[in-house]
Enzyme design. Structure first.
Site, short mmCIF file in Angstrom:
data_model
loop_
_atom_site.label_atom_id
_atom_site.label_comp_id
_atom_site.label_asym_id
_atom_site.label_seq_id
_atom_site.Cartn_x
_atom_site.Cartn_y
_atom_site.Cartn_z
N HIS A 117 0.85 -1.22 -0.07
CA HIS A 117 0.10 0.04 0.06
C HIS A 117 0.98 1.19 0.01
CE1 HIS A 117 -3.78 1.75 -0.39
NE2 HIS A 117 -4.37 1.17 0.84
N ASP A 130 -2.43 1.87 -4.76
CA ASP A 130 -3.61 2.09 -4.06
C ASP A 130 -4.81 1.23 -4.51
OD1 ASP A 130 -5.14 3.55 -6.55
OD2 ASP A 130 -2.95 4.37 -6.37
#
Length: 326
Positions: free
Chosen positions: A296, A300
Site C-alpha cells: 500500500h 492504491d
C-alpha cells in the site's frame, strides 16, 4: 567360561543401571534403537529425567552435520528430514528441528513482509469462455507434448494487464525512495513441493506464447518436484501468482514479498448459479475467485481494481488476448 560369565554380568548390569534411569518407554526404546546407555546420560528433565531431546542430541553428535544448507538444488532438505521417521513417529514427545533450505528462505521473506502495509482486493471471474477455449486447444498442445492447464492463460493475462498498469511490475527501494519499473515480466509461480513452498520464475512472459508458458511451467514443476531448481529458476521475480485453488479454497490474503509490490492468488474453479445479465434467469457458471495483495506504500486500491478488471476481462473473453499480444 569365566569370560562369558563376565560379559553376561556386564550386560545385565547395564540393563539394570538403565532401568533405574528416569525415562519414558518411548525414550528407552529410542535409546535401545541407537545403542545408547541411558545411565550414561545426564538427563535435563525434572529430577534428572532423560528426555527425547537428550537422546537426539547424542545421535546428532554421533552422526555429525547431516544437512548442508544451500538455497537451491537436490541437497535442499525438508525440515522433517533432520530426524528419522521413526523418531518423528514416537508419541508423547516434542521434537526440535532446525529450519533450513526453502523453509528458511520463507521465514526470512515473510519476516521482511511484516514491514509492508498490506492491502487486499478480491473479485470473481466467470471462466465459461476460457473453459471452452482451453478444451479446444488441449488436443493441439498434446500433439506437442504439453499439458495445457488454466494456469498459462492466467499468467499471460497477468503480463498483458501489467502492460497497461506497469506499476504492478515494479519494485521499491525504501532507502533511496525509488521505484524500479521492470521491462521484463518475470512472474513467479508459488508451488507446493516435497521440499516446501517454492516460487520458480517464468521469465520474459511478455515475449512468450501461452504454449511457451505451459511448456516452461511443466519444466519448473518437474524440477521443483525433483529438487533440481537452479538459482536462475528462483531469482529475478517481479510479480508473483499463487495457484492455491489447485489444493482447495477460494479466497485468501496473499502476502507481498518485498521488494515486489503485488501478488495474486487464484482459488479453485466451481460451478455455481449466477443470474444472466439483468434478467431473473439463472444459469450454471464456472466461477473462479481471485485475491490480490499489494504494497500500500506503492499501490492504491483504485489502481489494483483497474488492473484486476483488465486481467478479468482477458479471461472472460480470451479472444481479446490475441489482439494485445505482440
Amino acid at each position: 567360561y569365566g569370560t562369558g560369565d563376565d560379559e553376561i554380568s556386564k550386560a545385565a548390569g547395564k540393563r539394570h543401571s538403565s532401568a533405574k534411569v528416569l525415562a519414558t518407554p518411548a525414550v528407552r526404546k529410542l535409546g535401545m534403537e541407537h545403542n545408547i546407555d541411558l545411565s550414561s546420560i545426564v538427563g535435563t528433565g525434572p529430577k534428572g529425567r532423560v528426555l527425547k531431546a537428550d537422546i537426539l542430541k547424542i545421535i546428532k553428535a554421533k552422526e555429525g552435520p547431516s544437512v548442508h544448507v544451500p538455497s537451491v538444488g537436490r541437497d535442499v532438505e525438508q525440515v522433517q528430514q533432520n530426524i528419522s521417521a521413526s523418531q518423528l513417529a514416537t508419541a508423547g514427545e516434542d521434537s526440535i528441528v532446525p529450519i533450513r533450505g526453502y523453509n528458511r528462505l520463507m521465514v526470512k521473506s515473510m519476516t521482511e513482509s511484516l514491514q509492508v502495509p498490506q492491502m487486499c482486493y478480491s473479485d470473481e471471474v466467470n471462466m465459461n469462455a476460457l473453459k471452452v477455449c482451453r478444451e479446444e486447444l488441449k488436443p493441439l498442445a498434446a500433439t506437442q507434448g504439453v499439458k495445457l492447464s488454466y494456469l498459462p492463460f492466467l499468467i499471460k493475462a497477468v503480463s498483458l494487464a501489467i502492460t497497461e498498469y506497469p506499476l504492478l511490475n515494479s519494485s521499491i527501494n525504501v532507502d533511496d525512495f525509488t521505484l524500479t519499473y521492470h521491462a521484463s515480466h518475470n512472474i513467479g509461480v508459488a508451488m507446493d513441493s516435497p521440499r516446501g513452498l517454492v516460487v520458480p520464475v517464468i521469465k520474459n512472459v511478455q515475449s512468450l506464447s501461452i504454449l511457451d508458458i505451459a511448456r516452461e511451467l511443466t519444466r519448473l514443476q518437474e524440477a521443483a518436484k525433483e529438487g533440481n531448481l537452479s538459482e536462475d529458476d528462483i531469482t529475478g521475480v517481479t510479480f508473483s501468482l499463487s495457484n492455491i485453488g489447485a489444493i482447495g479454497g477460494t479466497y485468501m490474503s496473499p502476502i507481498v514479498a518485498p521488494p515486489q509490490v503485488a501478488i495474486g492468488a487464484v482459488g479453485k474453479i466451481q460451478r455455481l448459479p449466477r443470474f444472466v445479465g439483468d434478467s431473473d434467469e439463472v444459469e450454471g457458471a464456472y466461477i473462479m475467485q481471485i485475491s490480490w495483495g499489494g504494497d500500500h506504500r506503492v499501490v492504491d486500491g483504485a489502481t489494483m481494481a483497474r488492473f484486476s478488471n483488465q486481467w478479468k476481462a482477458y479471461l472472460e473473453s480470451p479472444m481479446t488476448m490475441t489482439f494485445a499480444m505482440k
